[in-house]
Design a protein around this motif. Structure first.
Motif, PDB file in Angstrom:
ATOM      1  N   VAL A  40       0.848  -1.191   0.000  1.00  0.00           N
ATOM      2  CA  VAL A  40       0.000   0.000   0.000  1.00  0.00           C
ATOM      3  C   VAL A  40       0.884   1.243   0.000  1.00  0.00           C
ATOM      4  O   VAL A  40       1.992   1.227   0.518  1.00  0.00           O
ATOM      5  N   VAL A  41       0.354   2.293  -0.601  1.00  0.00           N
ATOM      6  CA  VAL A  41       1.100   3.544  -0.611  1.00  0.00           C
ATOM      7  C   VAL A  41       1.019   4.193   0.765  1.00  0.00           C
ATOM      8  O   VAL A  41       2.034   4.544   1.349  1.00  0.00           O
ATOM      9  N   ILE A  42      -0.200   4.318   1.309  1.00  0.00           N
ATOM     10  CA  ILE A  42      -0.370   4.950   2.620  1.00  0.00           C
ATOM     11  C   ILE A  42      -1.192   4.041   3.534  1.00  0.00           C
ATOM     12  O   ILE A  42      -2.309   3.667   3.205  1.00  0.00           O
ATOM     13  N   ASP A  43      -0.622   3.702   4.672  1.00  0.00           N
ATOM     14  CA  ASP A  43      -1.320   2.970   5.729  1.00  0.00           C
ATOM     15  C   ASP A  43      -1.848   4.013   6.706  1.00  0.00           C
ATOM     16  O   ASP A  43      -1.070   4.735   7.333  1.00  0.00           O
ATOM     17  N   ARG A  44      -3.171   4.097   6.820  1.00  0.00           N
ATOM     18  CA  ARG A  44      -3.773   5.085   7.721  1.00  0.00           C
ATOM     19  C   ARG A  44      -3.665   4.681   9.184  1.00  0.00           C
ATOM     20  O   ARG A  44      -4.108   5.414  10.073  1.00  0.00           O
ATOM     21  N   GLN A  45      -3.089   3.522   9.460  1.00  0.00           N
ATOM     22  CA  GLN A  45      -2.847   3.046  10.820  1.00  0.00           C
ATOM     23  C   GLN A  45      -4.144   2.960  11.629  1.00  0.00           C
ATOM     24  O   GLN A  45      -4.204   3.375  12.782  1.00  0.00           O
ATOM     25  N   GLU A  46      -5.167   2.373  10.998  1.00  0.00           N
ATOM     26  CA  GLU A  46      -6.453   2.208  11.668  1.00  0.00           C
ATOM     27  C   GLU A  46      -6.866   0.741  11.705  1.00  0.00           C
ATOM     28  O   GLU A  46      -8.046   0.421  11.669  1.00  0.00           O
ATOM     29  N   GLY A  47      -5.873  -0.150  11.770  1.00  0.00           N
ATOM     30  CA  GLY A  47      -6.158  -1.568  11.947  1.00  0.00           C
ATOM     31  C   GLY A  47      -6.048  -2.427  10.699  1.00  0.00           C
ATOM     32  O   GLY A  47      -6.107  -3.649  10.786  1.00  0.00           O
ATOM     33  N   GLY A  48      -5.885  -1.808   9.552  1.00  0.00           N
ATOM     34  CA  GLY A  48      -5.795  -2.569   8.310  1.00  0.00           C
ATOM     35  C   GLY A  48      -4.613  -3.514   8.262  1.00  0.00           C
ATOM     36  O   GLY A  48      -4.742  -4.687   7.917  1.00  0.00           O
ATOM     37  N   ARG A  49      -3.442  -3.001   8.622  1.00  0.00           N
ATOM     38  CA  ARG A  49      -2.234  -3.847   8.614  1.00  0.00           C
ATOM     39  C   ARG A  49      -2.439  -5.077   9.495  1.00  0.00           C
ATOM     40  O   ARG A  49      -2.158  -6.199   9.083  1.00  0.00           O
ATOM     41  N   GLU A  50      -2.947  -4.865  10.683  1.00  0.00           N
ATOM     42  CA  GLU A  50      -3.121  -5.967  11.620  1.00  0.00           C
ATOM     43  C   GLU A  50      -4.092  -7.022  11.072  1.00  0.00           C
ATOM     44  O   GLU A  50      -3.832  -8.225  11.183  1.00  0.00           O
ATOM     45  N   LYS A  51      -5.205  -6.582  10.480  1.00  0.00           N
ATOM     46  CA  LYS A  51      -6.176  -7.525   9.926  1.00  0.00           C
ATOM     47  C   LYS A  51      -5.590  -8.308   8.752  1.00  0.00           C
ATOM     48  O   LYS A  51      -5.809  -9.511   8.630  1.00  0.00           O
ATOM     49  N   ILE A  52      -4.865  -7.615   7.900  1.00  0.00           N
ATOM     50  CA  ILE A  52      -4.273  -8.264   6.729  1.00  0.00           C
ATOM     51  C   ILE A  52      -3.219  -9.279   7.156  1.00  0.00           C
ATOM     52  O   ILE A  52      -3.191 -10.409   6.672  1.00  0.00           O
ATOM     53  N   GLU A  53      -2.358  -8.894   8.087  1.00  0.00           N
ATOM     54  CA  GLU A  53      -1.336  -9.826   8.572  1.00  0.00           C
ATOM     55  C   GLU A  53      -1.963 -10.988   9.332  1.00  0.00           C
ATOM     56  O   GLU A  53      -1.492 -12.119   9.220  1.00  0.00           O
ATOM     57  N   ALA A  54      -3.025 -10.728  10.099  1.00  0.00           N
ATOM     58  CA  ALA A  54      -3.708 -11.799  10.833  1.00  0.00           C
ATOM     59  C   ALA A  54      -4.325 -12.813   9.874  1.00  0.00           C
ATOM     60  O   ALA A  54      -4.474 -13.992  10.223  1.00  0.00           O
ATOM     61  N   ALA A  55      -4.679 -12.363   8.672  1.00  0.00           N
ATOM     62  CA  ALA A  55      -5.239 -13.261   7.658  1.00  0.00           C
ATOM     63  C   ALA A  55      -4.142 -14.044   6.939  1.00  0.00           C
ATOM     64  O   ALA A  55      -4.434 -14.867   6.069  1.00  0.00           O
ATOM     65  N   GLY A  56      -2.880 -13.782   7.303  1.00  0.00           N
ATOM     66  CA  GLY A  56      -1.770 -14.562   6.763  1.00  0.00           C
ATOM     67  C   GLY A  56      -1.069 -13.966   5.558  1.00  0.00           C
ATOM     68  O   GLY A  56      -0.260 -14.643   4.915  1.00  0.00           O
ATOM     69  N   PHE A  57      -1.323 -12.690   5.265  1.00  0.00           N
ATOM     70  CA  PHE A  57      -0.702 -12.062   4.102  1.00  0.00           C
ATOM     71  C   PHE A  57       0.482 -11.200   4.506  1.00  0.00           C
ATOM     72  O   PHE A  57       0.506 -10.633   5.598  1.00  0.00           O
ATOM     73  N   THR A  58       1.444 -11.076   3.601  1.00  0.00           N
ATOM     74  CA  THR A  58       2.579 -10.182   3.799  1.00  0.00           C
ATOM     75  C   THR A  58       2.143  -8.774   3.423  1.00  0.00           C
ATOM     76  O   THR A  58       1.604  -8.557   2.341  1.00  0.00           O
ATOM     77  N   PHE A  59       2.367  -7.819   4.319  1.00  0.00           N
ATOM     78  CA  PHE A  59       1.905  -6.446   4.145  1.00  0.00           C
ATOM     79  C   PHE A  59       3.105  -5.512   4.175  1.00  0.00           C
ATOM     80  O   PHE A  59       3.975  -5.633   5.033  1.00  0.00           O
ATOM     81  N   GLN A  60       3.126  -4.568   3.242  1.00  0.00           N
ATOM     82  CA  GLN A  60       4.182  -3.556   3.234  1.00  0.00           C
ATOM     83  C   GLN A  60       3.566  -2.223   2.859  1.00  0.00           C
ATOM     84  O   GLN A  60       2.773  -2.147   1.908  1.00  0.00           O
ATOM     85  N   SER A  61       3.898  -1.174   3.596  1.00  0.00           N
ATOM     86  CA  SER A  61       3.422   0.164   3.239  1.00  0.00           C
ATOM     87  C   SER A  61       4.623   1.038   2.889  1.00  0.00           C
ATOM     88  O   SER A  61       5.695   0.891   3.474  1.00  0.00           O
TER      89      SER A  61
END
Length: 73
Positions: A40-61
């Motif tokens: 993602v270009v901008i992570d608004r830091q409102e829980g998205g990263r945590e949900k995506i990582e909890a679902a087992g995906f690699t996340f990078q902002s």
């Protein structure tokens, strides 16, 4: 068109809750393809990263709301 075994990188402009990104990832999985990474270009830091990582995906902002000096107050 996705084929079974394809590797896909999801690119999003902004992630807030991660809901739309996770829906896209599920469509890719339904096609028996693999989500290699979610960027993602901008992570608004409102829980998205945590949900995506909890679902087992690699996340990078590239940037976070904090990096940009944005304060919602």
């Amino acid at each position: 068109q996705l084929d079974p075994g394809d590797r896909v990188m999801i690119v999003e402009d902004i992630v807030t809750s991660g809901g739309q990104t996770l829906e896209a990832a599920q469509v890719i999985h339904s096609a028996e393809a693999e989500v290699a990474k979610i960027v993602v270009v901008i992570d608004r830091q409102e829980g998205g990263r945590e949900k995506i990582e909890a679902a087992g995906f690699t996340f990078q902002s590239l940037l976070t709301k904090s990096d940009l000096g944005i304060d919602d107050e």
